[in-house]
Design an enzyme around this catalytic site. Structure first.
Site, mmCIF file in Angstrom:
data_model
loop_
_atom_site.group_PDB
_atom_site.id
_atom_site.type_symbol
_atom_site.label_atom_id
_atom_site.label_comp_id
_atom_site.label_asym_id
_atom_site.label_seq_id
_atom_site.Cartn_x
_atom_site.Cartn_y
_atom_site.Cartn_z
ATOM 1 N N TYR A 1 0.818 -1.211 0.000
ATOM 2 C CA TYR A 1 0.000 0.000 0.000
ATOM 3 C C TYR A 1 0.856 1.269 0.000
ATOM 4 C CZ TYR A 1 -4.743 -1.807 0.722
ATOM 5 O OH TYR A 1 -5.965 -2.392 0.561
ATOM 6 N N LYS B 1 2.912 -15.528 1.901
ATOM 7 C CA LYS B 1 3.054 -16.210 0.610
ATOM 8 C C LYS B 1 4.550 -16.470 0.447
ATOM 9 C CE LYS B 1 1.403 -17.788 -3.305
ATOM 10 N NZ LYS B 1 0.512 -18.983 -3.365
ATOM 11 N N ASP C 1 -3.375 -18.225 0.008
ATOM 12 C CA ASP C 1 -4.411 -18.894 -0.799
ATOM 13 C C ASP C 1 -5.112 -19.976 0.020
ATOM 14 O OD1 ASP C 1 -1.994 -20.278 -0.805
ATOM 15 O OD2 ASP C 1 -2.055 -20.827 -2.927
ATOM 16 N N ASP D 1 -6.408 -6.845 4.003
ATOM 17 C CA ASP D 1 -7.547 -6.178 3.362
ATOM 18 C C ASP D 1 -8.508 -7.218 2.795
ATOM 19 O OD1 ASP D 1 -9.048 -4.015 2.182
ATOM 20 O OD2 ASP D 1 -8.156 -4.587 0.255
ATOM 21 N N ASP E 1 -12.364 -8.808 4.551
ATOM 22 C CA ASP E 1 -13.673 -8.775 3.888
ATOM 23 C C ASP E 1 -14.276 -10.178 3.836
ATOM 24 O OD1 ASP E 1 -13.473 -6.039 3.351
ATOM 25 O OD2 ASP E 1 -14.248 -6.250 1.307
HETATM 26 C C1 IPM Z 1 -10.372 -0.987 3.969
HETATM 27 C C2 IPM Z 1 -10.652 -0.364 2.637
HETATM 28 C C3 IPM Z 1 -9.509 0.566 2.291
HETATM 29 C C4 IPM Z 1 -8.252 -0.279 2.221
HETATM 30 C C5 IPM Z 1 -9.700 1.380 0.996
HETATM 31 C C6 IPM Z 1 -10.978 2.190 1.026
HETATM 32 C C7 IPM Z 1 -8.522 2.263 0.703
HETATM 33 O O1 IPM Z 1 -10.861 -1.357 1.674
HETATM 34 O O2 IPM Z 1 -10.258 -0.239 4.968
HETATM 35 O O3 IPM Z 1 -10.270 -2.209 4.035
HETATM 36 O O4 IPM Z 1 -7.978 -0.912 1.195
HETATM 37 O O5 IPM Z 1 -7.527 -0.325 3.209
HETATM 38 MG MG MG Z 2 -10.907 -3.336 2.462
#
Ligand code: IPM
Ligand code: MG
Length: 357
Positions: free
Chosen positions: A141, A192, A224, A248, A252
């Site tokens: 990042y 990884k 993975d 990240d 999710d």
């Molecule tokens: C998160 C989001 C952010 C990230 C984006 C909005 C930049 O997806 O907080 O997970 O990738 O960190």
């Molecule tokens: Mg995110």
């Protein structure tokens, strides 16, 4: 210790959900005599519209002076076409980096009341309680060099750099092990290492740090496989520690196991427990302004703030219990709605939590 909070509603559904979270904050502030004060500032698209940049100096200065930050969400299609370096998301990344919020805690907890909202079978997710510890201010990042360049043959080439120094790995590993001590004493480090040198070093350093925590059981998994195991047998996990990009993605995925990303709070902490607190979900432009967004992740982020930055455990617990109670009352925003429940909007949900405190 002063106790001042900067509130950043942001974009999309951000202002709606933060509005409800602030009502909850105000109620517990009074109930527990916490002495907290707060002010609003702009971040993301809202700041671009007002000041031309996603993180204005006045916002950054206020956030630096404050003890904690509460954020809604940033971004939306309105700002997708503007120059990359001043997009809303850059404001978010910059504030994380400027405040040195390297430790991102993302719990994925399944509320028993929501087991049927998960896309997985109830027996696979019942009782799920995972804590993802994502490194937040390093890795690909922020790595340099980065950009899009034009090669000699005229073709364009995009490039980013994944980079972690030993000290960055060490400090996030310590956070993960310390949190594991307060939980089930298991840490999974995700890498990884079979392909990427940077994560080979990651694995080596995490293994070294583990020696300071003989009571915690450390294991390793390639990313993975971890992605697969998360949907196959998620209850095998306790604390998962990983780098910025893998964190990240996996956070999710873990969020979805719980039925809705609309339920999950997060904390981003520096070395001194100063933190920025935000829901794991984004600004959801498709439902913005409709009054249907789920405010519970933001409300639960306030609970995390009270616990981690202000050490107000009783107030934090009070909010979490109130959320449990409104779920027991069968109130559901559309994202967690299932047959037989009572569908409510953002404000009704916020009001129900305040009433249940
Ligand atoms: C998160 C989001 C952010 C990230 C984006 C909005 C930049 O997806 O907080 O997970 O990738 O960190
Ligand atoms: Mg995110």
């Amino acid at each position: 210790m002063s106790k001042h909070i900067v509130i950043l509603p942001g974009d999309g559904i951000g202002p709606e959900i933060v509005g409800e979270a602030v009502k909850v904050l105000a109620a517990v502030n009074e109930k527990f005599s916490l002495g907290l004060t707060w002010e609003n500032q702009l971040l993301g698209g809202a700041a671009i519209d007002a000041h031309g940049v996603p993180l204005p100096d006045v916002t950054l200065d206020a956030a630096k002076k404050a003890d904690a930050v509460l954020l809604g969400a940033v971004g939306g299609p309105k700002w997708d076409a503007i120059e990359r370096s001043i997009r809303p998301e850059r404001g978010l990344l910059k504030i994380r980096s400027e405040l040195n919020l390297f430790a991102n805690l993302r719990p994925a907890i399944l509320y028993p009341q929501l087991a049927s909202a998960s896309s997985l079978k109830p027996e696979i997710v019942a009782g799920l309680d995972i804590l993802i510890v994502r490194e937040l201010t390093g890795g690909i990042y922020f790595g340099q060099p980065r950009g899009v360049r034009t090669l000699e043959n005229g073709e364009r080439q995009g490039f980013n750099t994944d980079v972690y120094s030993e000290s960055e790995i060490r400090r996030i590993a310590h956070v993960a092990f310390q949190l594991a001590l307060q939980r089930n004493k298991k840490v999974l480090s995700v890498d990884k290492a079979n392909v990427l040198e940077v994560t080979e070093l990651w694995k080596e350093i995490v293994t070294e740090v583990a020696k300071d925590y003989p009571d915690v059981q450390l294991s390793h998994m390639y990313v993975d496989n971890a992605a697969m195991q998360l949907v196959k047998a998620p209850k095998q996990f306790d604390v998962i520690v990983t780098g910025n990009l893998f964190g990240d993605i996996l956070s999710d995925e873990a969020a979805m196991l719980t039925g809705s990303i609309g339920m999950l709070p997060s904390a981003s902490l520096d070395q001194n427990k100063k933190g920025m607190y935000e829901p794991c979900h984004g600004s959801a432009p498709d439902i913005a302004g409709k009054g249907v967004a789920n405010p519970l992740a933001t409300i639960l982020s306030v609970a995390m703030m009270l616990r981690y930055t202000f050490g107000a455990e009783a107030a934090a617990k009070c909010i979490e219990d109130a959320v449990g109670r409104v779920l027991d009352q069968n109130l559901r925003t559309p994202d967690i709605y299932t047959d037989g429940m009572q569908k409510v909007g953002t404000q009704e949900m916020g009001a129900a939590v305040v009433a249940a405190l």
